[in-house]
Write a protein that holds these residues in place. Structure first.
Motif, PDB file in Angstrom:
ATOM      1  N   PHE A 110       0.824  -1.208   0.000  1.00 27.65           N
ATOM      2  CA  PHE A 110       0.000   0.000   0.000  1.00 27.65           C
ATOM      3  C   PHE A 110       0.859   1.259   0.000  1.00 27.65           C
ATOM      4  CE2 PHE A 110      -3.350  -2.830   1.852  1.00 27.65           C
ATOM      5  CZ  PHE A 110      -4.245  -2.678   0.814  1.00 27.65           C
ATOM      6  N   ASP A 111       1.901   1.257   0.825  1.00 27.46           N
ATOM      7  CA  ASP A 111       2.754   2.445   0.888  1.00 27.46           C
ATOM      8  C   ASP A 111       3.475   2.680  -0.427  1.00 27.46           C
ATOM      9  OD1 ASP A 111       1.979   2.848   3.452  1.00 27.46           O
ATOM     10  OD2 ASP A 111       3.736   1.873   4.356  1.00 27.46           O
ATOM     11  N   GLN A 112       3.942   1.597  -1.050  1.00 32.89           N
ATOM     12  CA  GLN A 112       4.635   1.774  -2.328  1.00 32.89           C
ATOM     13  C   GLN A 112       3.681   2.270  -3.398  1.00 32.89           C
ATOM     14  OE1 GLN A 112       6.643  -1.714  -3.634  1.00 32.89           O
ATOM     15  NE2 GLN A 112       7.611  -0.728  -5.387  1.00 32.89           N
ATOM     16  N   LEU A 113       2.460   1.770  -3.412  1.00 34.92           N
ATOM     17  CA  LEU A 113       1.481   2.242  -4.384  1.00 34.92           C
ATOM     18  C   LEU A 113       1.064   3.670  -4.092  1.00 34.92           C
ATOM     19  CD1 LEU A 113      -0.206   1.501  -6.824  1.00 34.92           C
ATOM     20  CD2 LEU A 113      -1.961   0.585  -5.303  1.00 34.92           C
ATOM     21  N   THR A 114       1.031   4.043  -2.815  1.00 33.18           N
ATOM     22  CA  THR A 114       0.662   5.418  -2.468  1.00 33.18           C
ATOM     23  C   THR A 114       1.710   6.409  -2.957  1.00 33.18           C
ATOM     24  OG1 THR A 114      -0.464   4.597  -0.510  1.00 33.18           O
ATOM     25  CG2 THR A 114       0.058   6.947  -0.558  1.00 33.18           C
ATOM     26  N   GLN A 115       2.983   5.995  -2.934  1.00 36.38           N
ATOM     27  CA  GLN A 115       4.031   6.899  -3.412  1.00 36.38           C
ATOM     28  C   GLN A 115       3.894   7.222  -4.883  1.00 36.38           C
ATOM     29  OE1 GLN A 115       8.016   5.819  -2.368  1.00 36.38           O
ATOM     30  NE2 GLN A 115       7.418   4.973  -0.386  1.00 36.38           N
ATOM     31  N   CYS A 116       3.257   6.331  -5.655  1.00 35.31           N
ATOM     32  CA  CYS A 116       3.091   6.581  -7.080  1.00 35.31           C
ATOM     33  C   CYS A 116       2.018   7.625  -7.361  1.00 35.31           C
ATOM     34  CB  CYS A 116       2.747   5.280  -7.810  1.00 35.31           C
ATOM     35  SG  CYS A 116       4.022   4.007  -7.651  1.00 35.31           S
ATOM     36  N   LEU A 117       1.183   7.937  -6.405  1.00 38.97           N
ATOM     37  CA  LEU A 117       0.139   8.951  -6.587  1.00 38.97           C
ATOM     38  C   LEU A 117       0.741  10.312  -6.274  1.00 38.97           C
ATOM     39  CD1 LEU A 117      -2.817   7.057  -4.919  1.00 38.97           C
ATOM     40  CD2 LEU A 117      -2.156   7.104  -7.320  1.00 38.97           C
ATOM     41  N   ILE A 118       1.432  10.886  -7.240  1.00 37.62           N
ATOM     42  CA  ILE A 118       2.204  12.103  -7.020  1.00 37.62           C
ATOM     43  C   ILE A 118       1.323  13.308  -7.281  1.00 37.62           C
ATOM     44  CG2 ILE A 118       4.198  13.435  -7.782  1.00 37.62           C
ATOM     45  CD1 ILE A 118       5.478  10.807  -8.597  1.00 37.62           C
ATOM     46  N   GLN A 119       1.350  14.239  -6.378  1.00 39.42           N
ATOM     47  CA  GLN A 119       0.702  15.535  -6.578  1.00 39.42           C
ATOM     48  C   GLN A 119       1.795  16.600  -6.563  1.00 39.42           C
ATOM     49  OE1 GLN A 119      -2.286  16.564  -3.755  1.00 39.42           O
ATOM     50  NE2 GLN A 119      -2.910  18.424  -4.823  1.00 39.42           N
ATOM     51  N   ALA A 120       1.948  17.297  -7.664  1.00 35.34           N
ATOM     52  CA  ALA A 120       3.030  18.266  -7.789  1.00 35.34           C
ATOM     53  C   ALA A 120       2.835  19.415  -6.813  1.00 35.34           C
ATOM     54  CB  ALA A 120       3.091  18.797  -9.218  1.00 35.34           C
ATOM     55  N   PRO A 121       3.913  20.071  -6.394  1.00 38.37           N
ATOM     56  CA  PRO A 121       3.775  21.230  -5.495  1.00 38.37           C
ATOM     57  C   PRO A 121       3.039  22.369  -6.188  1.00 38.37           C
ATOM     58  CG  PRO A 121       6.026  21.031  -6.284  1.00 38.37           C
ATOM     59  CD  PRO A 121       5.317  19.785  -6.715  1.00 38.37           C
ATOM     60  N   SER A 122       2.384  23.169  -5.380  1.00 38.79           N
ATOM     61  CA  SER A 122       1.567  24.262  -5.924  1.00 38.79           C
ATOM     62  C   SER A 122       2.186  25.634  -5.726  1.00 38.79           C
ATOM     63  CB  SER A 122       0.178  24.248  -5.257  1.00 38.79           C
ATOM     64  OG  SER A 122       0.307  24.394  -3.849  1.00 38.79           O
ATOM     65  N   ASN A 123       3.285  25.735  -5.005  1.00 41.48           N
ATOM     66  CA  ASN A 123       3.878  27.043  -4.735  1.00 41.48           C
ATOM     67  C   ASN A 123       5.370  27.099  -5.000  1.00 41.48           C
ATOM     68  OD1 ASN A 123       4.524  25.329  -2.690  1.00 41.48           O
ATOM     69  ND2 ASN A 123       4.177  26.778  -1.024  1.00 41.48           N
ATOM     70  N   HIS A 124       5.933  26.087  -5.656  1.00 38.94           N
ATOM     71  CA  HIS A 124       7.355  26.053  -5.970  1.00 38.94           C
ATOM     72  C   HIS A 124       7.534  25.566  -7.404  1.00 38.94           C
ATOM     73  CE1 HIS A 124       9.086  26.913  -2.018  1.00 38.94           C
ATOM     74  NE2 HIS A 124       8.141  26.146  -1.501  1.00 38.94           N
ATOM     75  N   PRO A 125       8.464  26.150  -8.137  1.00 40.96           N
ATOM     76  CA  PRO A 125       8.806  25.568  -9.438  1.00 40.96           C
ATOM     77  C   PRO A 125       9.447  24.196  -9.242  1.00 40.96           C
ATOM     78  CG  PRO A 125       9.667  27.805  -9.226  1.00 40.96           C
ATOM     79  CD  PRO A 125       9.220  27.384  -7.872  1.00 40.96           C
ATOM     80  N   TYR A 126       9.325  23.354 -10.247  1.00 43.64           N
ATOM     81  CA  TYR A 126       9.903  22.022 -10.136  1.00 43.64           C
ATOM     82  C   TYR A 126      10.248  21.520 -11.532  1.00 43.64           C
ATOM     83  CZ  TYR A 126       5.181  20.461 -11.409  1.00 43.64           C
ATOM     84  OH  TYR A 126       3.987  20.276 -12.049  1.00 43.64           O
ATOM     85  N   PHE A 127      11.024  20.432 -11.552  1.00 48.02           N
ATOM     86  CA  PHE A 127      11.446  19.798 -12.791  1.00 48.02           C
ATOM     87  C   PHE A 127      10.888  18.381 -12.826  1.00 48.02           C
ATOM     88  CE2 PHE A 127      14.521  23.103 -12.049  1.00 48.02           C
ATOM     89  CZ  PHE A 127      14.733  23.632 -13.313  1.00 48.02           C
ATOM     90  N   LEU A 128      10.219  18.064 -13.914  1.00 48.69           N
ATOM     91  CA  LEU A 128       9.643  16.741 -14.109  1.00 48.69           C
ATOM     92  C   LEU A 128      10.621  15.903 -14.930  1.00 48.69           C
ATOM     93  CD1 LEU A 128       7.158  14.893 -13.767  1.00 48.69           C
ATOM     94  CD2 LEU A 128       6.323  15.798 -15.951  1.00 48.69           C
ATOM     95  N   LEU A 129      11.051  14.778 -14.376  1.00 50.68           N
ATOM     96  CA  LEU A 129      12.033  13.935 -15.040  1.00 50.68           C
ATOM     97  C   LEU A 129      11.356  13.155 -16.155  1.00 50.68           C
ATOM     98  CD1 LEU A 129      14.958  12.806 -15.059  1.00 50.68           C
ATOM     99  CD2 LEU A 129      14.133  10.981 -13.566  1.00 50.68           C
ATOM    100  N   LEU A 130      11.835  13.318 -17.370  1.00 52.51           N
ATOM    101  CA  LEU A 130      11.352  12.566 -18.515  1.00 52.51           C
ATOM    102  C   LEU A 130      12.265  11.405 -18.865  1.00 52.51           C
ATOM    103  CD1 LEU A 130      10.233  15.516 -20.831  1.00 52.51           C
ATOM    104  CD2 LEU A 130       8.924  14.315 -19.071  1.00 52.51           C
ATOM    105  N   GLN A 131      13.552  11.571 -18.631  1.00 52.08           N
ATOM    106  CA  GLN A 131      14.510  10.498 -18.876  1.00 52.08           C
ATOM    107  C   GLN A 131      15.639  10.647 -17.878  1.00 52.08           C
ATOM    108  OE1 GLN A 131      15.878   9.819 -22.936  1.00 52.08           O
ATOM    109  NE2 GLN A 131      17.974   9.530 -22.188  1.00 52.08           N
ATOM    110  N   GLY A 132      16.021   9.542 -17.258  1.00 50.31           N
ATOM    111  CA  GLY A 132      17.062   9.567 -16.248  1.00 50.31           C
ATOM    112  C   GLY A 132      18.196   8.633 -16.582  1.00 50.31           C
TER     113      GLY A 132
END
Length: 963
Positions: free
Chosen positions: A366-388
């Motif tokens: 359950f915890d591992q599946l919960t981590q996949c439900l990502i909600q991006a931050p709403s007050n900070h810029p961020y970078f979304l990884l497309l390829q690592g």
């Protein structure tokens, strides 16, 4: 070059031509700061002890991979706050392929260190279930003992720390007693009551900090975080399990208990005022005590293994019971209910979840599946990884918690003398990532800016990024060959472009053809469109000149050659404009280290061209003529033709130097101040600008030399000619040159030729005024020296001759006033005017004057010059100068030793113009001649590019389609 004192051919009565030995330049251009940014060497905490020879605590081996307790609270802004917070937030948004296993997401021993930090974070609900039982004493007792250094500054002179032997079972109270014994402040731990009270007065503190002067080696310790260890805590376990972050160091300090408690409370108060980081500090602090204390959670009746008094153990137990009460008072039922809701939401997203019945399941799943439900931050810029690079260690979202975010490989040292590595917010472990790879600035004002480090492979929307550029939401940022991010900024509120700039205009477009400037791999243009765009560029009027570094030498050489030969009928400042376009392209489009090299090559080409022109003029106007061949004096027309190339180079180099200064300052502001090559680049730029300074100085010297050489043969007429010729009428102010008396026309002709030459060459106004200032300085000194020399041989100082000289001088000043040079002329002709005014005084009035009154009325004349004029004044036959004209004894020495001639070495210095360049590189090119030359250079670059291609791939210059 300006020569020394020499005698030219001409009127022997005019005396000697005193030419200056040389001009000296006083450039107010501020020397660019040599910012040598060097990483300091790693600072070791120097310590001295009478007990051990070791210098500092060596870092312990890495902690076990299954547990890492980290402090979550407020951290100082000096390097811990933003960095650790960024890592924790980034770890919250991990991908599904993290490789975690086990309850709570904790990884096994083989899980990489990056994944262990999130998996090992303790959660508040886990504390409610109780702290894990202490490992058996037999297991811990088998651990090898270690040496702890306990610092006690101020307890004893000459010792910074004392070394104490400790085991895994040694408690903080035992170590305090041993340290006090080593310092000579107490006896053995098992001493009497007095000694026990001495132990109670001190506490062992866990201090985190860094040296105040890293790299110097003698910096004092500066503790930034302090925690008082409980009497039952095990310091050796604390040191083994809790490691300091890179760049930080920990040590144990012996302080008074009251002082330690006060410092700890002050730290808590400061953390409470710092915002969101403060509330998480207090439970983390207490949790740390419970985790490292060993027997701290024993029953109240159990005695600690340290033999400490019961009062101390009871106090520690009361603190731990307070912790348990604070946890039990939380709403644990609400937390469990919210966890159950998240699990149901996660299961509802799985395939077939609608028909499945939620039942008992493994908490880890359950915890591992919960981590996949990502909600991006709403007050900070961020970078979304497309390829690592490594899915097991890379995260999906990297959040910017500071206005400046640094990507890099990081590491323990920068590879230069063991100095600390540069500060990095996001660590990327690909092999082609530099220690400091890329910097992004996203402040309150939009847009964000991205700047690659020197030599770092960075792409922006598919194009290679060499300089600082704007970064908009939705842009793609590639770092190296492996990482690809999409930049997002929720603060813009969806104000970004509706269509990403990297999206092809027409999917499936054919690959680009020739023409490197328009061969973007993502533009989606067809062959015809690219041909039309290239034709529009080749024939366009935009002030742009694109070139590759390999074509730089040919392009600069062509521009300088055309300017030197006068080909192309360019406007006066055309060469500077074309060269400035090259500098601008290098500063905006090419890599960081290219601009200094281009400036050096450009300055050397200009210097060589000017030197060749000076040699050509010198060959036509030799210094020494063969004997028997009379020297033909230069005419104003001839000197204007000879000096035009030098004056053009002086005007163009002046404007180009101002433009280069602006670009170098911009380069210094935009460059990464941690770049080790920045200092070298600035030195190269400074050398190039020094060459341009030298070009301006030499062209100025040669110009005024030939102008003063022409004036030399015309100036005697101002002393000898009579303006009151029969039937002649004196012209008024602003009269034409032809209306002036014949004796003044040659001198005024030189001034007029110089004025027209500076106007045609568009010389900077500051240099125009300095040029005429030097001409007037030379004229004043030459005429005054001739006047002094004339009075020695024959009668010359008389009223009638003085009136003629005064009239000629007034006519020259009036004509210069009409030409706009009146103020400069009045300033430099002041001394000659004062001497002529003295000779124009009527004889009767002059005989009544005294030395003191004459000195007061003619202050610019030296005592020697005044005495010379008075002693040789023609009073009449048999009349001697009156005694009132004799200088007083105080000035007699100045009269006898003073020089009556003016020195040419006191000329004004050359001051380069300040302010911005007059070149305008914005808007379309309106001058047709400049546009033709710009088109020619673009097609030259096109031909050079085509010559590199195989014969069957070459194309002729495209022709724009008719509208």
């Amino acid at each position: 070059m300006l020569s020394g004192e020499r005698k030219e051919g001409g009127s022997p009565r005019f005396g000697k031509l005193h030419l200056p030995v040389g001009l000296w330049i006083n450039s107010p251009r501020k020397q660019l700061a040599k910012l040598g940014r060097r990483w300091p060497s790693a600072a070791s905490v120097k310590s001295s002890s009478s007990d051990t020879g070791s210098r500092s605590s060596e870092p312990l081996p890495p902690p076990p991979p299954h547990v890492e307790l980290r402090r979550v609270g407020a951290v100082k802004a000096a390097g811990g706050a933003s960095g650790s917070r960024a890592k924790r937030i980034s770890q919250l948004f991990r991908g599904s392929g993290t490789g975690t296993s086990g309850s709570g997401g904790a990884g096994g021993p083989g899980t990489p260190g990056g994944a262990q930090r999130w998996a090992s974070e303790k959660k508040l609900p886990e504390l409610a279930a109780g702290v894990a039982p202490e490992p058996p004493l037999a297991t811990r007792a088998s651990a090898s003992p270690g040496v702890l250094k306990i610092f006690g500054a101020g307890l004893a002179s000459g010792a910074n720390y004392k070394s104490v032997l400790a085991t895994a079972r040694s408690t903080a109270r035992e170590l305090v007693a041993e340290a006090l014994e080593r310092y000579g402040l107490a006896g053995s731990p098992g001493g009497g009551p007095g000694e026990s009270s001495c132990v109670d007065a001190f506490a062992l503190c866990d201090a985190l900090g860094r040296p105040a002067a890293a790299g110097v080696g003698s910096g004092e310790w500066r503790a930034e975080h302090l925690r008082v260890l409980g009497d039952s805590e095990r310091p050796l376990l604390v040191q083994e399990l809790w490691r300091a972050r890179p760049g930080w160091a920990r040590r144990f300090e012996l302080r008074g208990r009251e002082e330690a408690r006060r410092l700890e409370q002050e730290a808590f108060g400061a953390a409470d005022g710092e915002g969101t980081g403060a509330p998480s500090w207090r439970p983390q602090k207490n949790r740390s005590r419970a985790a490292s204390g060993g027997a701290a959670l024993a029953s109240p009746g159990q005695v600690t293994g340290s033999g400490a008094p019961a009062g101390s153990g009871g106090k520690e137990r009361s603190e731990n019971l307070s912790l348990r009460r604070s946890v039990s008072e939380l709403s644990l039922q609400g937390r469990r209910r919210r966890q159950q809701e998240r699990r149901q939401q996660a299961l509802s997203m799985a395939p077939g979840a609608a028909d499945a019945q939620i039942g008992p399941a493994d908490n880890g799943d359950f915890d591992q599946l919960t981590q996949c439900l990502i909600q991006a931050p709403s007050n900070h810029p961020y970078f979304l990884l497309l390829q690592g690079y490594q899915d097991a260690q890379d995260f999906v979202v990297y959040v910017m918690t500071r206005e400046q975010h640094v990507f890099g490989r990081g590491g323990n040292s920068s590879g230069r003398g063991g100095s600390p590595a540069p500060y990095v917010d996001t660590f990327l472990n690909a092999p082609d990532i530099l220690p400091r790879h890329c910097t992004v600035r996203a402040g309150p004002e939009h847009p964000a800016m991205v700047r690659p480090s020197r030599g770092a492979p960075v792409t922006h929307n598919g194009c290679l990024l060499l300089r600082e550029a704007e970064l908009h939401p939705g842009d793609l940022l590639g770092l190296g060959e492996h990482f690809l991010f999409m930049y997002k900024d929720p603060r813009t509120g969806g104000s970004g472009p509706a269509r990403p700039p990297w999206l092809p205009a027409r999917p499936g477009a054919p690959p680009p053809g020739p023409g490197w400037a328009f061969s973007c791999r993502l533009c989606g243009r067809g062959l015809q469109e690219r041909g039309e765009a290239l034709a529009a560029y080749l024939d366009g009027r935009e002030p742009v000149l694109r070139f590759r570094p390999r074509e730089e030498e040919a392009l600069l050489g062509e521009i300088v050659r055309a300017a030197a030969t006068g080909a192309g009928d360019l406007p006066p400042l055309g060469p500077a404009t074309l060269l400035a376009l090259c500098v601008q392209h290098s500063a905006r489009e090419l890599e960081l280290g290219h601009l200094p090299r281009l400036l050096g090559r450009l300055a050397r080409l200009i210097k060589e061209a000017v030197w060749e022109k000076i040699k050509e003029i010198g060959d036509r106007q030799p210094e020494n003529h063969p004997e028997g061949v009379p020297e033909v004096p230069l005419t104003p027309e001839a000197v204007s033709v000879e000096l035009r190339p030098l004056m053009l180079w002086m005007a163009n180099t002046t404007e180009l130097l101002s433009f280069v200064q602006e670009k170098v300052l911009e380069m210094e502001k935009e460059a990464d101040q941690e770049d080790p090559q920045l200092c070298n680049d600035l030195e190269l730029c400074d050398e190039a600008m020094a060459l341009l300074d030298e070009v301006i100085m030499c062209t100025f010297q040669q110009s005024v030399y030939y102008l003063t050489k022409t004036l030399y043969s015309t100036l005697p007429a101002l002393l000898d000619s009579n303006p009151f010729t029969a039937g002649a009428e004196l012209p008024g102010p602003g009269a034409e040159l032809e209306a002036m008396p014949p004796g003044l026309r040659p001198t005024l002709g030189v001034f007029q030729a110089a004025l027209e030459l500076t106007s045609q060459c568009e010389l900077h106004p500051d240099l125009v005024s300095q040029t005429f200032g030097y001409l007037f300085f030379f004229s004043n000194a030459s005429l005054l020296n001739s006047l002094m020399e004339r009075g020695q041989g024959r009668p010359f100082y008389q009223w009638s001759r003085a009136v003629q000289i005064r009239t000629n001088l007034d006519l020259v000043l009036d004509w210069l006033q009409g030409a706009g040079l009146g103020d400069i002329a009045t300033e430099f002709f002041r001394k000659l005017s004062m001497a002529v005014n003295l000779l124009c005084v009527p004889r009767t009035s002059l005989l009544k004057a005294s030395w003191s009154s004459l000195r007061m009325d003619h202050p610019t004349l030296t005592p020697a010059q005044l005495h010379h004029l008075l002693s040789h004044y023609q009073l009449g036959p048999g009349l001697q100068p009156p005694a009132a004209w004799d200088p007083p004894p105080a000035e007699r020495e100045a009269v006898d030793t003073g020089d009556i001639f003016e020195s040419f070495s006191s000329h004004p210095p050359l001051i380069l113009p300040l302010g911005s360049s007059r070149l305008r590189l914005t808007g379309p090119v309106t001058n047709d001649a400049l546009h033709r030359e710009l088109r020619r250079l673009r097609r030259l670059l096109w031909d050079l590019e085509q010559q590199e291609l195989p014969a069957n791939y070459r194309h002729g210059p495209p022709v724009a389609a008719s509208p």
